[in-house]
Design a protein around this motif. Structure first.
Motif, PDB file in Angstrom:
ATOM      1  N   MET A   1       0.794  -1.050  -0.027  1.00  0.00           N
ATOM      2  CA  MET A   1       0.094  -0.113  -0.113  1.00  0.00           C
ATOM      3  C   MET A   1       0.872   1.318   0.007  1.00  0.00           C
ATOM      4  SD  MET A   1      -3.131   1.059   2.507  1.00  0.00           S
ATOM      5  CE  MET A   1      -2.492   2.132   3.672  1.00  0.00           C
ATOM      6  N   GLU A   2       0.586   2.165  -0.910  1.00  0.00           N
ATOM      7  CA  GLU A   2       1.342   3.404  -0.961  1.00  0.00           C
ATOM      8  C   GLU A   2       0.832   4.499  -0.019  1.00  0.00           C
ATOM      9  OE1 GLU A   2       2.106   6.646  -4.453  1.00  0.00           O
ATOM     10  OE2 GLU A   2       2.101   4.496  -4.976  1.00  0.00           O
ATOM     11  N   HIS A   3       1.754   4.933   0.793  1.00  0.00           N
ATOM     12  CA  HIS A   3       1.423   6.046   1.734  1.00  0.00           C
ATOM     13  C   HIS A   3       1.287   7.445   1.281  1.00  0.00           C
ATOM     14  CE1 HIS A   3       2.378   3.476   5.226  1.00  0.00           C
ATOM     15  NE2 HIS A   3       3.572   3.328   4.671  1.00  0.00           N
ATOM     16  N   PRO A   4       0.286   8.013   1.461  1.00  0.00           N
ATOM     17  CA  PRO A   4       0.288   9.487   0.989  1.00  0.00           C
ATOM     18  C   PRO A   4       1.276  10.400   1.408  1.00  0.00           C
ATOM     19  CG  PRO A   4      -1.582   9.016   2.779  1.00  0.00           C
ATOM     20  CD  PRO A   4      -0.869   7.974   2.481  1.00  0.00           C
ATOM     21  N   VAL A   5       1.626  11.332   0.555  1.00  0.00           N
ATOM     22  CA  VAL A   5       2.624  12.282   0.954  1.00  0.00           C
ATOM     23  C   VAL A   5       1.883  13.705   1.637  1.00  0.00           C
ATOM     24  CG1 VAL A   5       4.445  13.722  -0.242  1.00  0.00           C
ATOM     25  CG2 VAL A   5       4.296  11.391  -1.005  1.00  0.00           C
ATOM     26  N   HIS A   6       2.465  13.782   2.675  1.00  0.00           N
ATOM     27  CA  HIS A   6       1.989  15.129   3.220  1.00  0.00           C
ATOM     28  C   HIS A   6       3.034  16.163   3.121  1.00  0.00           C
ATOM     29  CE1 HIS A   6      -1.449  12.948   5.243  1.00  0.00           C
ATOM     30  NE2 HIS A   6      -0.496  12.139   5.663  1.00  0.00           N
ATOM     31  N   PRO A   7       2.430  17.392   2.745  1.00  0.00           N
ATOM     32  CA  PRO A   7       3.447  18.398   2.659  1.00  0.00           C
ATOM     33  C   PRO A   7       3.982  18.922   4.147  1.00  0.00           C
ATOM     34  CG  PRO A   7       1.361  18.940   1.257  1.00  0.00           C
ATOM     35  CD  PRO A   7       1.351  17.687   2.146  1.00  0.00           C
ATOM     36  N   PHE A   8       4.807  19.627   4.179  1.00  0.00           N
ATOM     37  CA  PHE A   8       5.434  19.968   5.477  1.00  0.00           C
ATOM     38  C   PHE A   8       4.506  20.833   6.062  1.00  0.00           C
ATOM     39  CE2 PHE A   8       9.153  22.335   7.731  1.00  0.00           C
ATOM     40  CZ  PHE A   8       9.430  21.379   8.672  1.00  0.00           C
ATOM     41  N   HIS A   9       3.812  21.797   5.383  1.00  0.00           N
ATOM     42  CA  HIS A   9       2.705  22.626   6.075  1.00  0.00           C
ATOM     43  C   HIS A   9       1.582  22.123   6.695  1.00  0.00           C
ATOM     44  CE1 HIS A   9       0.709  22.592   2.181  1.00  0.00           C
ATOM     45  NE2 HIS A   9      -0.498  22.879   3.070  1.00  0.00           N
ATOM     46  N   GLU A  10       1.377  20.735   6.161  1.00  0.00           N
ATOM     47  CA  GLU A  10       0.231  19.947   6.873  1.00  0.00           C
ATOM     48  C   GLU A  10       0.579  19.413   7.916  1.00  0.00           C
ATOM     49  OE1 GLU A  10      -1.532  16.859   4.131  1.00  0.00           O
ATOM     50  OE2 GLU A  10      -2.157  18.451   2.811  1.00  0.00           O
ATOM     51  N   LEU A  11       1.870  19.002   8.098  1.00  0.00           N
ATOM     52  CA  LEU A  11       2.125  18.333   9.225  1.00  0.00           C
ATOM     53  C   LEU A  11       1.791  19.680  10.639  1.00  0.00           C
ATOM     54  CD1 LEU A  11       3.711  16.551  11.327  1.00  0.00           C
ATOM     55  CD2 LEU A  11       5.628  17.280  10.643  1.00  0.00           C
ATOM     56  N   PHE A  12       2.358  20.772  10.262  1.00  0.00           N
ATOM     57  CA  PHE A  12       2.200  21.874  11.190  1.00  0.00           C
ATOM     58  C   PHE A  12       0.680  22.102  11.424  1.00  0.00           C
ATOM     59  CE2 PHE A  12       6.456  22.562  10.673  1.00  0.00           C
ATOM     60  CZ  PHE A  12       6.846  23.315  11.715  1.00  0.00           C
ATOM     61  N   GLN A  13      -0.152  22.073  10.406  1.00  0.00           N
ATOM     62  CA  GLN A  13      -1.817  22.299  10.701  1.00  0.00           C
ATOM     63  C   GLN A  13      -2.026  20.928  11.688  1.00  0.00           C
ATOM     64  OE1 GLN A  13      -2.950  22.031   6.477  1.00  0.00           O
ATOM     65  NE2 GLN A  13      -3.180  24.110   6.446  1.00  0.00           N
ATOM     66  N   GLN A  14      -1.619  19.741  11.235  1.00  0.00           N
ATOM     67  CA  GLN A  14      -1.804  18.565  12.127  1.00  0.00           C
ATOM     68  C   GLN A  14      -1.593  18.833  13.560  1.00  0.00           C
ATOM     69  OE1 GLN A  14      -3.692  15.781  11.283  1.00  0.00           O
ATOM     70  NE2 GLN A  14      -3.217  14.706  12.827  1.00  0.00           N
ATOM     71  N   LEU A  15      -0.582  19.502  13.729  1.00  0.00           N
ATOM     72  CA  LEU A  15       0.143  19.888  15.188  1.00  0.00           C
ATOM     73  C   LEU A  15      -0.675  20.941  15.895  1.00  0.00           C
ATOM     74  CD1 LEU A  15       3.867  19.150  14.558  1.00  0.00           C
ATOM     75  CD2 LEU A  15       2.365  17.813  15.879  1.00  0.00           C
ATOM     76  N   GLY A  16      -1.544  21.666  15.029  1.00  0.00           N
ATOM     77  CA  GLY A  16      -2.369  22.899  15.931  1.00  0.00           C
ATOM     78  C   GLY A  16      -1.489  23.947  15.749  1.00  0.00           C
ATOM     79  N   LEU A  17      -0.256  24.047  14.712  1.00  0.00           N
ATOM     80  CA  LEU A  17       0.322  25.187  14.764  1.00  0.00           C
ATOM     81  C   LEU A  17       0.370  25.999  13.577  1.00  0.00           C
ATOM     82  CD1 LEU A  17       3.707  23.420  15.659  1.00  0.00           C
ATOM     83  CD2 LEU A  17       2.423  24.752  17.149  1.00  0.00           C
ATOM     84  N   PRO A  18       0.531  27.318  13.617  1.00  0.00           N
ATOM     85  CA  PRO A  18       0.402  28.282  12.269  1.00  0.00           C
ATOM     86  C   PRO A  18       1.364  27.424  11.316  1.00  0.00           C
ATOM     87  CG  PRO A  18       0.961  29.675  14.298  1.00  0.00           C
ATOM     88  CD  PRO A  18       1.014  28.177  14.617  1.00  0.00           C
ATOM     89  N   ALA A  19       0.709  27.675  10.011  1.00  0.00           N
ATOM     90  CA  ALA A  19       1.333  26.733   8.942  1.00  0.00           C
ATOM     91  C   ALA A  19       1.749  27.385   7.523  1.00  0.00           C
ATOM     92  CB  ALA A  19       0.401  25.470   8.628  1.00  0.00           C
ATOM     93  N   ASP A  20       1.688  28.864   7.816  1.00  0.00           N
ATOM     94  CA  ASP A  20       2.327  29.392   6.785  1.00  0.00           C
ATOM     95  C   ASP A  20       3.825  29.613   6.672  1.00  0.00           C
ATOM     96  OD1 ASP A  20       3.123  32.418   8.124  1.00  0.00           O
ATOM     97  OD2 ASP A  20       1.249  31.436   9.021  1.00  0.00           O
ATOM     98  N   ASP A  21       4.322  29.716   5.652  1.00  0.00           N
ATOM     99  CA  ASP A  21       5.956  29.673   5.424  1.00  0.00           C
ATOM    100  C   ASP A  21       6.567  30.510   6.431  1.00  0.00           C
ATOM    101  OD1 ASP A  21       5.529  27.939   3.400  1.00  0.00           O
ATOM    102  OD2 ASP A  21       6.027  29.632   1.810  1.00  0.00           O
ATOM    103  N   ALA A  22       6.009  31.545   6.827  1.00  0.00           N
ATOM    104  CA  ALA A  22       6.815  32.606   7.855  1.00  0.00           C
ATOM    105  C   ALA A  22       6.923  32.036   9.144  1.00  0.00           C
ATOM    106  CB  ALA A  22       6.356  33.963   7.825  1.00  0.00           C
TER     107      ALA A  22
END
Length: 78
Positions: A1-22
């Motif tokens: 089974m292939e794992h989905p690829v999560h962009p870096f900003h999605e990890l920050f969203q998942q952690l409940g953190l601001p996810a914009d580049d800055a």
């Protein structure tokens, strides 16, 4: 089974953190470098839920593991 690829900003969203580049860059600059002997999920700035998520992602080799590794590497740079 292939794992989905999560962009870096999605990890920050998942952690409940601001996810914009800055905000991501500011977070990394504020918390890096982590001590070489400290696991990412043991860092004192995580909430218990965030630490649990990060630890589980790595231990279970979950679809988040690759991007969690990226965060770990980013926080190891000085």
């Amino acid at each position: 089974m292939e794992h989905p690829v999560h962009p870096f900003h999605e990890l920050f969203q998942q952690l409940g953190l601001p996810a914009d580049d800055a905000s991501i860059q500011a977070f990394i600059e504020r918390h890096a470098p982590l001590p070489a002997t400290m696991a990412l999920y043991q860092a004192p700035f995580w909430s218990p839920a965030q630490a649990e998520f990060l630890e589980a992602a790595l231990e279970e080799d979950a679809d988040w593991a690759e991007v969690v590794d990226h965060l770990d590497a980013s926080l190891r740079k000085s």
